[in-house]
Design a protein around this motif. Structure first.
Motif, PDB file in Angstrom:
ATOM      1  N   PRO A  14       0.845  -1.195   0.000  1.00  0.00           N
ATOM      2  CA  PRO A  14       0.000   0.000   0.000  1.00  0.00           C
ATOM      3  C   PRO A  14       0.882   1.247   0.000  1.00  0.00           C
ATOM      4  O   PRO A  14       1.885   1.307   0.710  1.00  0.00           O
ATOM      5  CB  PRO A  14      -0.804  -0.122   1.288  1.00  0.00           C
ATOM      6  CG  PRO A  14      -0.024  -1.032   2.163  1.00  0.00           C
ATOM      7  CD  PRO A  14       0.812  -1.895   1.279  1.00  0.00           C
ATOM      8  N   LEU A  15       0.527   2.220  -0.811  1.00  0.00           N
ATOM      9  CA  LEU A  15       1.285   3.471  -0.891  1.00  0.00           C
ATOM     10  C   LEU A  15       0.462   4.606  -0.309  1.00  0.00           C
ATOM     11  O   LEU A  15      -0.766   4.615  -0.396  1.00  0.00           O
ATOM     12  CB  LEU A  15       1.637   3.770  -2.347  1.00  0.00           C
ATOM     13  CG  LEU A  15       2.435   2.696  -3.075  1.00  0.00           C
ATOM     14  CD1 LEU A  15       2.577   3.039  -4.550  1.00  0.00           C
ATOM     15  CD2 LEU A  15       3.799   2.501  -2.436  1.00  0.00           C
ATOM     16  N   GLY A  16       1.156   5.551   0.298  1.00  0.00           N
ATOM     17  CA  GLY A  16       0.472   6.718   0.858  1.00  0.00           C
ATOM     18  C   GLY A  16      -0.141   6.467   2.217  1.00  0.00           C
ATOM     19  O   GLY A  16      -1.069   7.170   2.614  1.00  0.00           O
ATOM     20  N   VAL A  17       0.380   5.438   2.934  1.00  0.00           N
ATOM     21  CA  VAL A  17      -0.202   5.083   4.232  1.00  0.00           C
ATOM     22  C   VAL A  17       0.803   5.170   5.376  1.00  0.00           C
ATOM     23  O   VAL A  17       0.512   4.759   6.485  1.00  0.00           O
ATOM     24  CB  VAL A  17      -0.817   3.659   4.200  1.00  0.00           C
ATOM     25  CG1 VAL A  17      -1.958   3.591   3.207  1.00  0.00           C
ATOM     26  CG2 VAL A  17       0.238   2.614   3.897  1.00  0.00           C
ATOM     27  N   GLY A  18       1.990   5.670   5.099  1.00  0.00           N
ATOM     28  CA  GLY A  18       3.018   5.740   6.132  1.00  0.00           C
ATOM     29  C   GLY A  18       3.977   4.572   6.027  1.00  0.00           C
ATOM     30  O   GLY A  18       3.959   3.808   5.054  1.00  0.00           O
ATOM     31  N   VAL A  19       4.809   4.434   7.041  1.00  0.00           N
ATOM     32  CA  VAL A  19       5.892   3.451   7.011  1.00  0.00           C
ATOM     33  C   VAL A  19       5.411   2.037   7.344  1.00  0.00           C
ATOM     34  O   VAL A  19       5.803   1.071   6.707  1.00  0.00           O
ATOM     35  CB  VAL A  19       7.024   3.868   7.982  1.00  0.00           C
ATOM     36  CG1 VAL A  19       8.122   2.825   8.008  1.00  0.00           C
ATOM     37  CG2 VAL A  19       7.589   5.227   7.585  1.00  0.00           C
ATOM     38  N   SER A  20       4.566   1.890   8.341  1.00  0.00           N
ATOM     39  CA  SER A  20       4.110   0.565   8.757  1.00  0.00           C
ATOM     40  C   SER A  20       2.957   0.086   7.876  1.00  0.00           C
ATOM     41  O   SER A  20       1.986   0.819   7.646  1.00  0.00           O
ATOM     42  CB  SER A  20       3.646   0.589  10.212  1.00  0.00           C
ATOM     43  OG  SER A  20       3.160  -0.690  10.580  1.00  0.00           O
ATOM     44  N   SER A  22       1.761  -3.305   8.362  1.00  0.00           N
ATOM     45  CA  SER A  22       1.355  -4.592   8.934  1.00  0.00           C
ATOM     46  C   SER A  22      -0.160  -4.777   8.979  1.00  0.00           C
ATOM     47  O   SER A  22      -0.655  -5.879   8.754  1.00  0.00           O
ATOM     48  CB  SER A  22       1.966  -4.788  10.325  1.00  0.00           C
ATOM     49  OG  SER A  22       1.594  -3.748  11.186  1.00  0.00           O
ATOM     50  N   ARG A  23      -0.925  -3.732   9.224  1.00  0.00           N
ATOM     51  CA  ARG A  23      -2.390  -3.928   9.284  1.00  0.00           C
ATOM     52  C   ARG A  23      -2.955  -4.251   7.905  1.00  0.00           C
ATOM     53  O   ARG A  23      -3.936  -4.971   7.779  1.00  0.00           O
ATOM     54  CB  ARG A  23      -3.095  -2.750   9.936  1.00  0.00           C
ATOM     55  CG  ARG A  23      -3.320  -1.551   9.093  1.00  0.00           C
ATOM     56  CD  ARG A  23      -4.052  -0.466   9.910  1.00  0.00           C
ATOM     57  NE  ARG A  23      -4.461   0.610   9.037  1.00  0.00           N
ATOM     58  CZ  ARG A  23      -5.703   1.044   8.928  1.00  0.00           C
ATOM     59  NH1 ARG A  23      -6.657   0.524   9.666  1.00  0.00           N
ATOM     60  NH2 ARG A  23      -5.993   2.022   8.108  1.00  0.00           N
ATOM     61  N   GLU A  27      -4.766  -7.798   6.797  1.00  0.00           N
ATOM     62  CA  GLU A  27      -6.059  -7.849   6.098  1.00  0.00           C
ATOM     63  C   GLU A  27      -5.985  -8.805   4.911  1.00  0.00           C
ATOM     64  O   GLU A  27      -6.903  -9.588   4.674  1.00  0.00           O
ATOM     65  CB  GLU A  27      -6.480  -6.448   5.639  1.00  0.00           C
ATOM     66  CG  GLU A  27      -7.849  -6.393   5.022  1.00  0.00           C
ATOM     67  CD  GLU A  27      -8.974  -6.763   5.980  1.00  0.00           C
ATOM     68  OE1 GLU A  27     -10.046  -7.160   5.490  1.00  0.00           O
ATOM     69  OE2 GLU A  27      -8.801  -6.665   7.220  1.00  0.00           O
ATOM     70  N   CYS A  28      -4.886  -8.780   4.174  1.00  0.00           N
ATOM     71  CA  CYS A  28      -4.729  -9.708   3.045  1.00  0.00           C
ATOM     72  C   CYS A  28      -4.645 -11.146   3.544  1.00  0.00           C
ATOM     73  O   CYS A  28      -5.189 -12.059   2.902  1.00  0.00           O
ATOM     74  CB  CYS A  28      -3.489  -9.356   2.224  1.00  0.00           C
ATOM     75  SG  CYS A  28      -3.721  -7.893   1.181  1.00  0.00           S
TER      76      CYS A  28
END
Length: 104
Positions: A14-20, A22-23, A27-28
């Motif tokens: 995921p891009l544009g969500v910060g560094v972490s 893991s959530r 979900e995947c």
């Protein structure tokens, strides 16, 4: 050929969500569990095995869910392998190499 099994190595970023992330990875993993697909997470993605259409549908669902968590963009790496000469699981592939490493 009515059914084609596939081995996939999936990495959803995921891009544009910060560094972490893991959530989003979690979900995947839930999506793959709900799909009933054999899968094994590793440090940089997830190995998946199953019928082609089911695997592709789950990958699409991963994208839908990650976008649903607020990721505006996703970059995905996907490597696929199929074979028609015999059945082979992901564990069969690993075991074959491990037996050579262990001299068996």
């Amino acid at each position: 050929m009515t059914e084609m099994n596939v081995h996939a190595d999936l990495c959803v970023i995921p891009l544009g969500v910060g560094v972490s992330v893991s959530r989003y990875v979690a979900e995947c993993q839930r999506v793959l569990q709900e799909a009933g697909l054999k899968h094994q997470m590793h440090a940089y993605g997830t190995n998946i095995e199953g019928e082609w259409d089911a695997v592709m549908a789950a990958i699409k669902r991963c994208h839908e869910c990650v976008h649903g968590l607020g990721a505006p963009r996703i970059s995905t790496s996907l490597r696929l392998g199929t074979r028609t000469d015999r059945q082979q699981s992901l564990q069969d592939k690993v075991s074959s190499v491990e037996s050579l490493v262990n001299g068996k």
